[in-house]
Design a protein around this motif. Structure first.
Motif, PDB file in Angstrom:
ATOM      1  N   HIS A  95      -1.672 -11.644  -4.399  1.00 45.60           N
ATOM      2  CA  HIS A  95      -1.789 -10.188  -4.392  1.00 45.60           C
ATOM      3  C   HIS A  95      -2.022  -9.747  -2.938  1.00 45.60           C
ATOM      4  CE1 HIS A  95      -3.258  -6.144  -5.103  1.00 45.60           C
ATOM      5  NE2 HIS A  95      -2.855  -6.251  -6.350  1.00 45.60           N
ATOM      6  N   PHE A 103       9.494  -6.416  -7.904  1.00 45.31           N
ATOM      7  CA  PHE A 103       9.574  -4.954  -7.959  1.00 45.31           C
ATOM      8  C   PHE A 103       9.720  -4.484  -9.396  1.00 45.31           C
ATOM      9  CE2 PHE A 103      11.143  -6.170  -3.817  1.00 45.31           C
ATOM     10  CZ  PHE A 103      10.546  -5.252  -2.970  1.00 45.31           C
ATOM     11  N   GLN A 159       5.760  -4.506  -5.891  1.00 45.94           N
ATOM     12  CA  GLN A 159       6.089  -3.658  -7.060  1.00 45.94           C
ATOM     13  C   GLN A 159       6.779  -2.344  -6.706  1.00 45.94           C
ATOM     14  OE1 GLN A 159       5.710  -5.573  -9.428  1.00 45.94           O
ATOM     15  NE2 GLN A 159       3.861  -6.788  -9.115  1.00 45.94           N
ATOM     16  N   ARG A 218      -2.470  -0.521  -7.907  1.00 45.19           N
ATOM     17  CA  ARG A 218      -2.239  -1.740  -7.125  1.00 45.19           C
ATOM     18  C   ARG A 218      -3.304  -1.947  -6.039  1.00 45.19           C
ATOM     19  NH1 ARG A 218       0.426  -6.207  -8.292  1.00 45.19           N
ATOM     20  NH2 ARG A 218       1.098  -6.457  -6.140  1.00 45.19           N
ATOM     21  N   ARG A 269       3.860  -1.798 -22.116  1.00 46.96           N
ATOM     22  CA  ARG A 269       3.192  -2.822 -22.915  1.00 46.96           C
ATOM     23  C   ARG A 269       2.037  -2.211 -23.683  1.00 46.96           C
ATOM     24  NH1 ARG A 269       5.833  -5.067 -24.441  1.00 46.96           N
ATOM     25  NH2 ARG A 269       5.114  -7.190 -24.680  1.00 46.96           N
ATOM     26  N   PHE A 324      12.544  -5.770 -11.954  1.00 45.37           N
ATOM     27  CA  PHE A 324      12.506  -5.533 -13.391  1.00 45.37           C
ATOM     28  C   PHE A 324      12.497  -4.045 -13.684  1.00 45.37           C
ATOM     29  CE2 PHE A 324       9.782  -9.092 -12.120  1.00 45.37           C
ATOM     30  CZ  PHE A 324      10.397 -10.154 -12.756  1.00 45.37           C
ATOM     31  N   ARG A 343       7.038  -8.689 -20.703  1.00 43.14           N
ATOM     32  CA  ARG A 343       7.933  -7.577 -21.017  1.00 43.14           C
ATOM     33  C   ARG A 343       8.346  -7.677 -22.479  1.00 43.14           C
ATOM     34  NH1 ARG A 343       8.616  -8.851 -15.749  1.00 43.14           N
ATOM     35  NH2 ARG A 343       9.563 -10.806 -16.379  1.00 43.14           N
ATOM     36  N   TYR A 400      10.736  -1.231 -15.774  1.00 44.48           N
ATOM     37  CA  TYR A 400       9.413  -1.090 -16.374  1.00 44.48           C
ATOM     38  C   TYR A 400       9.515  -1.186 -17.901  1.00 44.48           C
ATOM     39  CZ  TYR A 400       5.166   0.948 -18.205  1.00 44.48           C
ATOM     40  OH  TYR A 400       4.018   1.155 -18.934  1.00 44.48           O
ATOM     41  N   SER A 401       8.651  -2.010 -18.463  1.00 42.38           N
ATOM     42  CA  SER A 401       8.605  -2.189 -19.913  1.00 42.38           C
ATOM     43  C   SER A 401       7.197  -1.827 -20.382  1.00 42.38           C
ATOM     44  CB  SER A 401       8.938  -3.662 -20.216  1.00 42.38           C
ATOM     45  OG  SER A 401       8.670  -3.998 -21.546  1.00 42.38           O
ATOM     46  N   PRO A 449       4.228 -10.177  -4.327  1.00 42.21           N
ATOM     47  CA  PRO A 449       4.707  -9.017  -5.088  1.00 42.21           C
ATOM     48  C   PRO A 449       4.125  -7.708  -4.567  1.00 42.21           C
ATOM     49  CG  PRO A 449       4.085 -10.774  -6.588  1.00 42.21           C
ATOM     50  CD  PRO A 449       3.610 -11.175  -5.219  1.00 42.21           C
TER      51      PRO A 449
HETATM   52  N1  SAH Z   1       0.198 -11.961 -10.825  1.00 43.05           N
HETATM   53  C1  SAH Z   1       1.411 -11.572 -10.290  1.00 43.05           C
HETATM   54  C2  SAH Z   1       2.556 -11.559 -11.286  1.00 43.05           C
HETATM   55  C3  SAH Z   1       2.370 -10.963 -12.629  1.00 43.05           C
HETATM   56  S1  SAH Z   1       3.724 -10.936 -13.739  1.00 43.05           S
HETATM   57  C4  SAH Z   1       1.226 -10.304  -9.496  1.00 43.05           C
HETATM   58  O1  SAH Z   1       0.146  -9.951  -9.175  1.00 43.05           O
HETATM   59  O2  SAH Z   1       2.162  -9.640  -9.136  1.00 43.05           O
HETATM   60  C5  SAH Z   1       5.177 -11.099 -12.788  1.00 43.05           C
HETATM   61  C6  SAH Z   1       5.902  -9.824 -12.518  1.00 43.05           C
HETATM   62  O3  SAH Z   1       6.338  -9.232 -13.702  1.00 43.05           O
HETATM   63  C7  SAH Z   1       5.065  -8.775 -11.836  1.00 43.05           C
HETATM   64  O4  SAH Z   1       4.945  -8.990 -10.487  1.00 43.05           O
HETATM   65  C8  SAH Z   1       5.838  -7.514 -12.167  1.00 43.05           C
HETATM   66  O5  SAH Z   1       6.826  -7.255 -11.210  1.00 43.05           O
HETATM   67  C9  SAH Z   1       6.504  -7.843 -13.494  1.00 43.05           C
HETATM   68  N2  SAH Z   1       5.897  -7.107 -14.594  1.00 43.05           N
HETATM   69  C10 SAH Z   1       4.633  -7.199 -15.055  1.00 43.05           C
HETATM   70  N3  SAH Z   1       4.436  -6.320 -16.061  1.00 43.05           N
HETATM   71  C11 SAH Z   1       5.594  -5.652 -16.240  1.00 43.05           C
HETATM   72  C12 SAH Z   1       6.018  -4.615 -17.104  1.00 43.05           C
HETATM   73  N4  SAH Z   1       5.188  -4.072 -17.986  1.00 43.05           N
HETATM   74  N5  SAH Z   1       7.297  -4.180 -17.008  1.00 43.05           N
HETATM   75  C13 SAH Z   1       8.143  -4.709 -16.108  1.00 43.05           C
HETATM   76  N6  SAH Z   1       7.797  -5.688 -15.254  1.00 43.05           N
HETATM   77  C14 SAH Z   1       6.530  -6.165 -15.305  1.00 43.05           C
END
Ligand code: SAH
Ligand code: SF4
Ligand code: F3S
Length: 463
Positions: free
Chosen positions: A243, A309, A270, A282, A344, A339, A51, A341-342, A268
């Protein structure tokens, strides 16, 4: 002469594991780890790009390291600053441009090249290495020399091929790679010989594991877990992060069959809305997730779940958010991460329309966390009065003989005035108090030290 090494780690357990490996490899070059950067000869920031906030922290920390480097230079002592991890992988030489005092930038797949990179940097070169080399770092890194303690982390898989549209991991860690089973089992045996009782198998997409088996065939995670359970001294096995798509029948069955596989799973999801799950790529629906949960509960009725989430993904409406809330209410989680959403840079999500305002993201996060925290408190409270097998894996810093450990269900438990001999043992603890993030209790006087205490298909007794 020994040199001082400072490593600061952000992000997931994978980074924590990698930092340990870097310290191991640098120990062979005469570096000894220290807790503060003040006087260090080599300062490494092992970074996370997941993030935006995580990324920004790196640059503010670099500013602090710069002053340490300058103070040392005034004494005529050189010091090196390195940026490792996922920000390094994603930003590469942009970091060198933005911070002129940084000597090395390298990604997660080249840690085994640290000795030669340090040699170059000591010679005055600025090093950037964001390669995905053909050889595996796991084949090159030194074996664990040091005990990790009663609970040990072992990386078994790295990288991700899923490409969720919000996530940087497939870009920063690269394609999925599974370590050969024999290499993993060797590492676990060494840790077990040094006192480890619990093994956490780590991977970005750990249940996609498909490594070369000890018998020449390809092993899935269930097969690997069965082999880990046979390692003498290992009482508890966990794995993360999984996953939903990769929860295969064998793995679900293993939760019912293997007493050492702990009744807790971080899975997770989401979002609870099919529309958003689809936009997130997903590769599963809400119904699919419910079904996995039901099958895991059928295999191991007392299993506890946690999840991740994201709120405010582009296009998320009030209705979508309500679907997430409803999913949480229906499943009942023991603990969760959530979290905002950020966006990227470089991920498909960052280019999607339907951006959700910060205000709405805040409101949704607040509502979701309120519900999740309530569930977590209720879950922990339901254990008051019960006796739980706790593996003591940490010492408290209160100086009153406090020991900390975990229940099979991954809850933290602390006990004050516990005899030191119980450290590293699984001990029956009578739970007396419950909090948001854990519980406390006293050592049960009967049957204090236990081995292999987890009983599948039997709900923890609440007295
Ligand atoms: N490999 C894992 C975890 C990846 S990162 C999976 O498959 O879920 C850990 C967590 O960070 C994710 O599960 C997601 O909820 C959060 N995350 C990832 N990218 C994000 C983003 N761009 N913005 C907010 N949260 C994010
Ligand atoms: Fe990221 Fe999705 Fe891979 Fe998890 S499965 S690491 S969230 S791309
Ligand atoms: Fe962060 Fe990289 Fe882990 S982005 S979460 S350190 S894989």
């Amino acid at each position: 002469m020994t040199k001082k090494l400072y490593i600061k780690t952000w992000g997931c357990q994978m980074n924590v594991y990698d930092s340990k490996k870097m310290a191991d490899i640098l120990a062979s070059l005469g570096y000894r780890a220290v807790d503060e950067p003040d006087d260090a000869d080599l300062m490494i920031l092992n970074t996370c790009h997941i993030r935006e906030k995580a990324t920004e922290k790196v640059f503010s920390d670099l500013g602090r390291l710069r002053s340490h480097k300058e103070a040392k230079a005034e004494k005529g002592e050189p010091a090196l600053i390195a940026v490792a991890g996922c920000v390094a992988q994603a930003e590469g030489d942009v970091i060198l441009d933005r911070a002129k005092y940084v000597d090395m930038v390298f990604g997660p797949q080249v840690y085994h090249k640290l000795p030669e990179m340090i040699l170059q940097a000591t010679g005055g070169q600025r090093v950037v290495n964001t390669d995905f080399p053909p050889e595996s770092k796991f084949d090159e890194l030194p074996v664990d020399a040091e005990a990790q303690g009663p609970s040990a982390f072992v990386s078994i898989q790295e990288g991700c091929d899923k490409f969720c549209t919000f996530c940087v991991v497939p870009y920063t860690r690269g394609a999925e790679y599974s370590r050969p089973a024999a290499q993993i089992i060797d590492e676990i045996k060494r840790q077990a010989d040094m006192g480890a009782k619990e093994i956490m198998l780590l991977g970005q997409n750990v249940n996609a594991y498909h490594g070369a088996g000890a018998d020449g065939s390809t092993w899935n995670l269930a097969r690997l877990i069965a082999a880990v359970a046979d390692v003498s001294g290992i009482e508890r096995i966990r794995y993360m992060t999984s996953h939903p798509r990769d929860m295969d029948d064998e793995l679900i069955a293993a939760h019912g069959d293997l007493p050492a596989l702990m009744p807790f799973l971080h899975l997770p999801v989401q979002s609870g809305s099919d529309r958003i799950l689809d936009l997130m790529n997903r590769k599963h629906t809400a119904a699919f997730y419910f079904d996995i949960i039901a099958r895991l509960r059928a295999a191991r009725p007392d299993i506890a779940f946690s999840s991740d989430f994201i709120v405010g993904f582009p296009g998320e409406t009030d209705e979508d958010h309500e679907a997430t809330m409803e999913m949480v209410r229906k499943i009942g989680f023991s603990s969760c991460y959530s979290f905002k959403y950020s966006p990227r840079p470089g991920t498909p999500g960052a280019a999607m329309g339907g951006i959700v305002s910060e205000k709405i993201k805040d409101e949704r996060l607040y509502a979701l966390q309120d519900l999740l925290m309530q569930q977590q408190r209720d879950y922990n409270s339901s254990f008051i009065g019960s006796v739980q097998p706790v593996l003591f894996d940490r010492r408290g810093n209160k100086g009153n003989g406090q020991l900390l450990g975990k229940t099979p269900y991954m809850q933290s438990v602390y006990v004050d005035d516990a005899p030191e001999r119980l450290f590293g043992q699984t001990v029956n603890v009578r739970i007396e108090k419950a909090f948001q993030n854990g519980m406390s209790g006293t050592v049960d006087t009967t049957e204090t030290i236990l081995t292999n205490t987890s009983t599948p298909n039997k709900k923890a007794e609440a007295a």
